[in-house]
Design a protein around this motif. Structure first.
Motif, short mmCIF file in Angstrom:
data_model
loop_
_atom_site.label_atom_id
_atom_site.label_comp_id
_atom_site.label_asym_id
_atom_site.label_seq_id
_atom_site.Cartn_x
_atom_site.Cartn_y
_atom_site.Cartn_z
N ARG A 248 -3.65 36.16 16.13
CA ARG A 248 -3.35 34.94 16.86
C ARG A 248 -3.82 35.09 18.31
O ARG A 248 -3.47 36.06 18.98
CB ARG A 248 -1.85 34.66 16.82
CG ARG A 248 -1.44 33.37 17.51
CD ARG A 248 0.06 33.15 17.39
NE ARG A 248 0.48 31.94 18.09
CZ ARG A 248 0.41 30.73 17.59
NH1 ARG A 248 -0.05 30.56 16.36
NH2 ARG A 248 0.82 29.68 18.28
N GLY B 247 -4.60 32.93 24.01
CA GLY B 247 -4.96 31.66 24.62
C GLY B 247 -6.45 31.51 24.52
O GLY B 247 -7.13 32.30 23.87
N ARG C 98 -13.37 34.07 17.92
CA ARG C 98 -11.93 34.21 17.75
C ARG C 98 -11.54 35.68 17.64
O ARG C 98 -12.32 36.50 17.13
CB ARG C 98 -11.46 33.47 16.49
CG ARG C 98 -11.69 31.96 16.50
CD ARG C 98 -11.19 31.36 15.21
NE ARG C 98 -11.52 29.96 15.04
CZ ARG C 98 -10.66 28.95 15.21
NH1 ARG C 98 -9.41 29.22 15.56
NH2 ARG C 98 -11.03 27.70 15.00
N ASP D 94 -10.38 23.02 14.85
CA ASP D 94 -9.29 23.26 13.92
C ASP D 94 -8.57 24.58 14.23
O ASP D 94 -9.22 25.58 14.59
CB ASP D 94 -9.81 23.31 12.48
CG ASP D 94 -10.31 21.96 11.99
OD1 ASP D 94 -9.87 20.94 12.56
OD2 ASP D 94 -11.14 21.94 11.07
N ASP D 95 -7.27 24.55 14.09
CA ASP D 95 -6.45 25.75 14.17
C ASP D 95 -6.66 26.52 15.48
O ASP D 95 -6.82 27.73 15.49
CB ASP D 95 -6.74 26.67 12.97
CG ASP D 95 -5.70 27.78 12.83
OD1 ASP D 95 -4.54 27.57 13.24
OD2 ASP D 95 -6.04 28.86 12.31
N LEU D 96 -6.65 25.77 16.58
CA LEU D 96 -6.79 26.40 17.89
C LEU D 96 -5.76 25.81 18.82
O LEU D 96 -5.76 24.61 19.09
CB LEU D 96 -8.20 26.17 18.45
CG LEU D 96 -8.53 26.92 19.75
CD1 LEU D 96 -8.57 28.43 19.49
CD2 LEU D 96 -9.86 26.44 20.32
N ASP D 97 -4.88 26.65 19.32
CA ASP D 97 -3.83 26.23 20.24
C ASP D 97 -4.42 26.12 21.64
O ASP D 97 -4.93 27.10 22.20
CB ASP D 97 -2.69 27.25 20.21
CG ASP D 97 -1.50 26.85 21.07
OD1 ASP D 97 -1.60 25.85 21.82
OD2 ASP D 97 -0.47 27.54 21.01
N THR D 98 -4.36 24.94 22.24
CA THR D 98 -4.90 24.73 23.58
C THR D 98 -3.79 24.64 24.63
O THR D 98 -3.97 24.03 25.69
CB THR D 98 -5.78 23.47 23.62
OG1 THR D 98 -5.00 22.34 23.18
CG2 THR D 98 -7.00 23.63 22.74
N GLY D 99 -2.66 25.25 24.34
CA GLY D 99 -1.57 25.26 25.32
C GLY D 99 -1.89 26.09 26.54
O GLY D 99 -1.36 25.83 27.63
N SER D 100 -2.73 27.12 26.39
CA SER D 100 -3.17 27.95 27.51
C SER D 100 -4.69 27.99 27.48
O SER D 100 -5.28 28.59 26.59
CB SER D 100 -2.59 29.36 27.40
OG SER D 100 -3.12 30.21 28.42
#
Length: 243
Positions: free
Chosen positions: A22, A25, A18, A90-96
């Protein structure tokens, strides 16, 4: 770096790195090595570290390869499962979610970007959508690579025999046009995977109305996975534009 298992087999794991803030992607890093077991995800670690430094969450995937249970269809099962496993992090945006693969990994990166087009199970209903793919000197035409005996029989070993109907499900060239952008980057002095693998794919994809582009860079097959190279700096720019 966190190691996460997506299945019970020894090679069914991925390393998540990570960024400090933030993420821009997620980039799924898929290593190459002609799908053979003597090459592993250590090839992707320098890229994952560079991606995290640039603000991406890097998902460096290991998968079963020829010699340890991979090939058709196990390798495809693993790539699909590894990407779908992002839904459970957890706590991972998979929008991109962008796939990035080198050589044989380029084949798998573009295949993964198009697997939603494969109707029904086991691969055609992804839990996590791939929003774009970057192929670094990828093997994007399996049929042509088979006929050219690329990698001294690498495709034959991977697919397990002669060309047949399975290539319709396994070959990125047979899946054109994709619904997401594909970016190819290839060294002009590559003597491992010919430049024609990328030029041919992009030409066919564009004719079919797909969003595909090729960037040619100076250097050989391996300059693309050298984080200190100009080719890698260009790859980072391509990822940023896609993200």
């Amino acid at each position: 770096m966190e190691t996460i298992r997506y299945g019970p087999e020894p090679s069914q794991l991925a390393e998540l790195t990570r960024p400090s803030g933030r993420p821009k992607g997620v980039v799924v890093v898929i290593h190459g090595g002609f799908w053979r077991s003597r090459y592993d995800l250590s090839l992707g670690r320098p890229l994952a570290a560079s991606l995290a430094a640039e603000g991406w969450a890097a998902w460096n995937v290991e998968y079963r390869r020829v010699g340890n249970g991979g090939g058709w269809p196990g390798t495809f099962d693993d790539i699909a499962a590894a990407i779908d496993a992002l839904a459970d992090v957890d706590d991972l945006d998979t929008g991109s979610v962008l796939t990035l693969g080198h050589s044989a990994g380029g084949h798998l990166a573009v295949w993964a970007a198009g697997r939603a087009r494969l109707a029904g199970p086991p691969w055609g209903r992804p839990r996590v959508a791939v929003t774009g793919a970057v192929s670094q000197a990828g093997v994007l035409d399996l049929a042509a690579a088979h006929d050219a005996n690329l990698g001294t029989g690498a495709v034959q070993d991977f697919m397990g025999g002669s060309r047949d109907d399975r290539y319709r499900l396994a070959d990125p060239a047979a899946m054109i046009p994709l619904d997401v952008p594909v970016r190819c980057i290839h060294g002009t002095e590559d003597d491992v995977v010919p430049l024609s693998q990328s030029t041919g794919y992009v030409e066919r994809a564009v004719r079919a109305g797909a969003d595909a582009e090729l960037t040619e860079v100076a250097g050989d097959h391996f300059v693309l996975i050298d984080p200190a190279s100009a080719a890698w700096a260009r790859t980072l720019q391509i990822l940023t534009a896609l993200g």
